[in-house]
Design an enzyme around this catalytic site. Structure first.
Site, PDB file in Angstrom:
ATOM      1  N   HIS A 162      -0.007   2.445  -7.577  1.00 20.48           N
ATOM      2  CA  HIS A 162      -0.932   2.552  -6.431  1.00 20.48           C
ATOM      3  C   HIS A 162      -2.390   2.717  -6.836  1.00 20.48           C
ATOM      4  CE1 HIS A 162       2.875   3.661  -4.569  1.00 20.48           C
ATOM      5  NE2 HIS A 162       2.934   4.727  -5.300  1.00 20.48           N
ATOM      6  N   ASP A 209      10.528   6.830  -7.145  1.00 21.27           N
ATOM      7  CA  ASP A 209      10.134   8.219  -6.874  1.00 21.27           C
ATOM      8  C   ASP A 209      10.155   8.605  -5.389  1.00 21.27           C
ATOM      9  OD1 ASP A 209       8.062   6.475  -6.554  1.00 21.27           O
ATOM     10  OD2 ASP A 209       6.718   7.431  -7.966  1.00 21.27           O
ATOM     11  N   TYR A 221       2.184  -7.119  -2.963  1.00 21.70           N
ATOM     12  CA  TYR A 221       1.756  -6.913  -4.354  1.00 21.70           C
ATOM     13  C   TYR A 221       2.914  -6.881  -5.338  1.00 21.70           C
ATOM     14  CZ  TYR A 221       2.963  -1.930  -3.970  1.00 21.70           C
ATOM     15  OH  TYR A 221       3.626  -0.748  -3.815  1.00 21.70           O
TER      16      TYR A 221
END
Lengths: 859, 286
Positions: free
Chosen positions: A135, A165, A395
């Site tokens: 990120h 996560d 992405y």
């Protein structure tokens, strides 16, 4: 004053207009759409028509970008650690203590490429460890799965795989009940907004705080929708040890079970439904398997303990009568369960009991007929109407890497974008790779065994695969190419990560970063990267794709923006692409990396051409306007998630899985072998039916760090939860001179000039310890000590304390790795233990601590 | 003349701080003469967000109030300034002239809302300008309003009589009216911030079930009913909008088949009475 240009860009918190004057960014704003942009969707429900505002929203940290671009912590020149000499003494154990001196790009790339060549010559490329932070920036060209992978695939490396996560319990636990491995165990969410507006009577937010976490990347796009639901009279219930921001904003009944014990509450709800015969018998009979075994466990026939509300009260502290009242209301109303902000996720899934929690969420909804009108698992963030036929990649689809093994490029996009995509033959299940959560063990101990390679969602069984480090015949790690500096703030028991740098077992460390923060100052060479405002890119609002397929259904308008190079890179910093291109020259593969000299703008244009954009707008017009709103077909047909399953039809949603190979008849049923929701998981029965930590049916299993671990609990009687932060995106937005530091619910400024991380504790716990609001306190356990500012509050019950994870600052008062941190890395304290032996996920929300008033600092 | 003023709905604000950050974005390192000089990186809160948490676990709520330059019609800063360094424009916006106000640190303390900040480097007092430079440039709203994702902040343009009418019809209030500065910032649902509640839960002792739909009356000293409510399915009840340091109040609870319950309490701050258990009354009928 010069001419002001209004340009466009994208961030992790939404697309933006960027105002530039005389080579300086002066203003960053959300986008207001105009009349030439495609019309907004409309939903008709209960006699009303709902349509979103004609603008984009923006997350708090995105408003702070100017303070981070022009940050006092920006790295503006390459740096070398003063006592690091590649040809002499390296002083590896001094990392984190020595200072730095500026060097030229030529010197820096000489040292880095010489070290890469030395390692390859002496050990082979798999002795190079590398991993990026997640990120970090926005943009399909510059993202880590794009530019970074393209370069790393060419030098070869042992990748430290990211664990799922945010998903953990859904991936290691929930997935076995219904598959959705292509979403890491979280269900599809299509068209559930319309379904909820039309049919739903109650929403239970269980470990879900969409106002704080914004779905993912989606700013406040869904905020107006929850208000619509509230105004329609839909009842809201919140189950969270913290009175979270969604609860505070929208209001409703709040239950705060003791951390790690919500599963008792879930089982007691199931008990009430069975005892009072208020579950959906027909659905359970036709759309599920294994219910009888689950029911036997719930009713106490298996182990002699009936999971009654009275039993649960002793575990979770919620009064039995209130559990019964909730169970009755839930059974009586068409209810959406927001178990995590994306339908799944939620901090409860990142705990010792996270597997069983996610599993029970699925089982509860199976008992109430998930997929029927108004009844589903829905995080309230996704499922807005959208044109899902329009191709623009997220992405995760690999961008310029085209890596079909380690990104979602192989789904569709690589075939449109590339003639010659890249791959690594080390970073493969049959090569060498390690888990990010155990980087320190791999470096310091030199050996590890675990299961599952990273986001192992290719099939339900992929997570069972056992791996070891070093892989047979592969070298041990000698060099670390780190990209970013977040891990001390974001992983577990993170003094480990500090100590993993301070060793001769790593002969060389390079860090490529925008800011000097976190673990960056532990490198031998630092390469200064620039932000995405200083280079070209292209992206879509909240479009991840891959494991969060069609995630743009979070936003109210699909906005695709050209990320213009708004300003020149500051100082001597460079785009990641240009840094890698420079290194490629000295490694001999410049032409391969750049495909004959392509610039980031060339790649941006190539990516544009590979999408559906050219069918609607020319490149020239796109460059001129800077963004495009994807139109929705007026006759678009709504296909609510799992309705097809509830009605036993072929799947009609645009979901990208499951793969035909794991279905009896493609498109019919779920990914489980039965095709049904399995209360008793056949996949776990095949793997190990006797695994006590993850049995075939979900059970109440005591936390390995909670109120039952008596010795530890006596010593550290406060249960710490540390969910994803509200005002920063992990470490993005925090520290580094950002204005976010000044938000009084994020950090507190004390007279010594430091902005201290916040720990929230109940007034009764504070009083016992003589702690007043805003006092400096030490939060500690056997793993470490963090100095925080106390926030005395009623938003947590006594015994529970709350702090966010992800401090960008690591600021040890003494020797790094051994002393108290006043930066705020609360993850120094959280465990590094896996959820279960066979579930190799993180469990930071099972953490016992003690708090005392700090003698240090500026009280 | 239509003049801008601000309306903030306390019930719609979630404390996301977008307004606070957008304000920083607009003014950091940006000079907008003649209205303002650049704001320093840290320390100023031209847009400030106050937070109020009410009640005790688990009966709690949280509210926010945006406090920024109030553009008062009776502004103490104007009175305090020498040389006309602070002035009110025709549209009601109060501007600190950064040239004339240089060195006039006293202006900072003149504001009872603490909305004026001292810029140490430039030696000027500074505050919110309603983004006057943007409004003059044709922007419909200042940055804080544009940044607000919930609609809690709105800029309204109205003549003075229209504004007065709105204050009445939409129950708009002034924060800290005792300052008597006639602010041009108005609040909806201000009671969430300034008033208090009494909350609790009712349960039946004999069955240990939540007492649903029970009737509860709140009366004042003289026995006059102040409010009435009924418990929800969790037995929860709440009486909101009570003044600080008010009471004593008497709570009367009547449920068929159960003994009546009454208790008396004063309000110093919001109160969670906890769970009240009702005893069954044999033979009592509705």
């Amino acid at each position: 004053m010069g001419k002001i240009e209004k340009l466009t860009s994208g961030t992790t918190g939404g697309p933006v207009f960027v105002y530039v004057e005389d080579g300086r960014i002066i203003r960053i704003t959300p986008m207001e759409l105009d009349d030439t942009d495609a019309p907004s969707w409309e939903i008709k429900a209960r006699g009303k028509t709902f349509s979103p505002p004609r603008k984009t929203t923006l997350s708090p940290y995105s408003f702070a970008w100017r303070s981070m671009i022009y940050s006092p912590k920006r790295l503006l020149t390459p740096l070398k650690r003063v006592d690091f000499d590649p040809d002499g003494k390296r002083n590896c154990t001094k990392r984190g203590e020595s200072g730095y001196e500026p060097i030229s790009w030529d010197q820096a790339t000489d040292i880095v490429t010489a070290e890469i060549k030395r390692i390859k010559r002496e050990y082979g490329s798999s002795a190079i460890l590398s991993t990026p932070s997640s990120h970090h920036l926005w943009g399909n060209v510059g993202y880590r799965l794009s530019t970074y992978l393209r370069f790393m695939n060419l030098i070869g490396y042992t990748y430290a795989d990211h664990n799922p996560d945010s998903w953990e319990g859904w991936f290691w636990g929930g997935l076995h009940h219904w598959g959705f491995s292509h979403r890491l165990g979280i269900p599809e969410q299509y068209d559930l907004l319309e379904d909820a507006l039309q049919n739903t009577e109650m929403i239970v937010f269980w470990s879900a705080d969409p106002e704080a976490t914004n779905g993912v990347y989606a700013a406040f796009e869904s905020t107006c929708r929850r208000k619509w639901l509230k105004d329609l009279g839909v009842k809201m219930v919140f189950i969270d040890p913290f009175f979270n921001h969604t609860a505070a904003h929208i209001g409703g009944k709040w239950f705060a079970p003791r951390p790690d014990t919500g599963n008792a509450m879930a089982l007691a709800i199931a008990h009430t439904w069975i005892a009072e015969n208020t579950y959906d018998h027909e659905y359970v009979a036709t759309r599920t398997t294994g219910f009888d075994k689950f029911a036997d466990y719930v009713m106490g026939k298996e182990d002699g303990i009936a999971k009654t509300p009275d039993w649960a009260e002793k575990e979770c502290t919620i009064p039995a009568r209130e559990i019964r009242a909730l169970a009755r209301e839930w059974a009586g109303k068409k209810t959406m369960l927001a178990s995590g902000g994306m339908g799944g996720m939620g901090s409860a899934c990142r705990s010792a009991t996270g597997n069983e929690w996610a599993r029970l969420m699925i089982c509860l909804m199976a008992m109430q007929g998930i997929g029927k009108p108004g009844i589903n698992i829905w995080g309230t963030t996704q499922g807005a109407p959208a044109n899902t036929d329009f191709l623009f990649p997220g992405y995760t689809e690999g961008g310029i890497s085209g890596d079909v093994d380690n990104s979602a490029a192989g789904f569709r996009f690589v075939y449109k974008m590339h003639d010659r995509p890249t791959r690594s033959f080390v970073n493969q299940p049959m090569g060498q790779h390690i888990p990010r959560l155990k980087i320190p063990e791999c470096i310091l101990d030199g050996k590890l065994e675990w299961r599952g390679k990273g986001f192992a969602g290719s099939a339900m069984e992929a997570q069972f695969h056992k791996y070891k480090y070093p892989a047979d015949g592969y070298p041990e790690i000698q060099m670390y190419y780190r990209y970013g500096g977040s891990f001390i703030g974001t992983m577990g028991e993170t003094n480990r990560y500090v100590n993993a740098y301070r060793t001769d077992r790593l002969s060389f460390v390079v860090n490529q970063s925008i800011w000097n923060e976190g673990e960056v100052g532990f490198a031998d060479i630092i390469l200064p990267a620039c932000t995405n405002f200083e280079r070209w890119d292209i992206s879509e609002f909240a479009n991840c794709s891959g494991y969060i397929s069609d995630s743009y259904t979070q936003v109210n308008h699909r906005v695709i923006s050209l990320q213009k190079k708004c300003i020149e890179p500051l100082g001597e910093s460079k785009s990641d692409y240009d840094i890698f291109a420079e290194l490629s020259k000295k490694l001999g593969f410049y032409d391969v990396f750049t495909e004959g000299g392509k610039t980031d703008l060339d790649w941006t244009r190539q990516l544009f051409d590979a999408t559906d954009l050219p069918k609607h707008i020319s490149w020239e017009d796109f460059c001129k306007k800077g963004y495009f709103v994807v139109p929705i077909d007026k006759d678009r047909k709504s296909t609510p998630a799992l309705r097809w399953f509830a009605e036993d039809r072929h799947r009609d949603t645009p979901d990208w899985g499951p793969h035909p190979e794991c279905q009896e008849e493609f498109g019919k049923g779920l990914q489980t072998t039965s095709g049904l929701i399995e209360f008793e998981c056949s996949s776990l029965n095949r793997f190990d039916p006797d695994d006590p930590e993850r049995p075939p049916i979900p059970k109440y299993i005591h936390s390995w760090e909670g109120h039952h671990t008596k010795d530890l609990y006596d010593k550290y009687p406060l249960q710490l939860i540390s969910p994803h932060p509200r005002f920063s995106f992990h470490t993005m937005g925090d520290g580094k001179g950002s204005w976010v530091n000044e938000i009084e619910d994020h950090r507190i400024l004390k007279p010594d000039g430091h902005y201290y991380w916040i720990i929230r504790l109940n007034s009764r716990d504070a009083e016992k310890r003589g702690i007043l609001d805003q006092d400096l306190v030490e939060v500690f356990n056997d793993r470490g000590r963090v100095i925080c500012a106390a926030r005395v509050t009623e938003r947590v019950p006594p015994g529970t304390v709350h702090s966010y994870e992800s401090s960008a600052e690591y600021n040890p008062l003494g020797k790094p790795g051994e002393s108290a941190d006043r930066g705020g890395c609360i993850n120094l304290l959280t465990p590094s233990r896996y959820i279960t032996k066979n579930s190799c996920g993180m469990a930071p929300n099972s953490c016992l601590v003690q708090i005392e008033k700090s003698a240090k600092g500026a009280n | 003349m239509k003049k801008p003023f601000m309306v903030m709905d306390v019930a719609l604000c979630q404390g996301c701080n977008n307004c606070f950050l957008a304000c920083k974005d607009e003014f950091f390192e940006n000079n907008f003469p003649p209205h303002s000089l650049a704001q320093p990186r840290h320390g100023h809160r031209w847009m400030n967000i106050l937070c109020k948490e009410r009640g005790k676990y688990p009966k709690v709520d949280v509210s926010y109030l945006t406090a920024h330059g109030m553009q008062c019609d009776n502004a103490p800063c104007i009175a305090k300034a020498s040389d006309g360094a602070v002035y009110k424009r025709d549209d009601g916006i109060v501007i600190i002239d950064p040239e004339k106000a240089r060195g006039q640190k006293d202006i900072v303390n003149s504001c009872p809302y603490e909305a004026i900040f001292w810029n140490e480097e430039k030696q000027v007092p500074q505050k919110c300008t309603f983004c006057a430079h943007l409004l003059e440039d044709g922007w419909k709203e200042p940055r804080c309003v544009q940044a607000c994702p919930t609609g809690a902040l709105t800029m309204v343009r109205a003549t003075d009589p229209e504004r007065e009418h709105m204050v009445v019809t939409e129950a708009l209030a002034v924060y800290c009216p005792e300052f008597k500065t006639a602010p041009r910032v108005h609040y909806k649902n201000l009671g969430r911030f300034t008033h208090h509640f009494i909350a609790g839960s009712l349960a039946f002792k004999d069955t240990d079930e939540c007492a649903t739909d029970a009737e509860i009356r709140l009366t004042d000293d003289s026995g006059q009913a102040v409010m009435e409510t009924r418990t929800d399915n969790y037995g929860d009840f709440i009486f909101d909008g009570l003044k600080k340091d008010s009471g004593p109040y008497r709570l009367e609870i009547r449920v068929p088949d159960y003994q009546d319950m009454a208790l008396t309490t004063k309000i110093t701050e919001s109160l969670n009475l906890g769970t009240l258990f009702l005893d069954r009354q044999e033979g009592k009928t509705a």
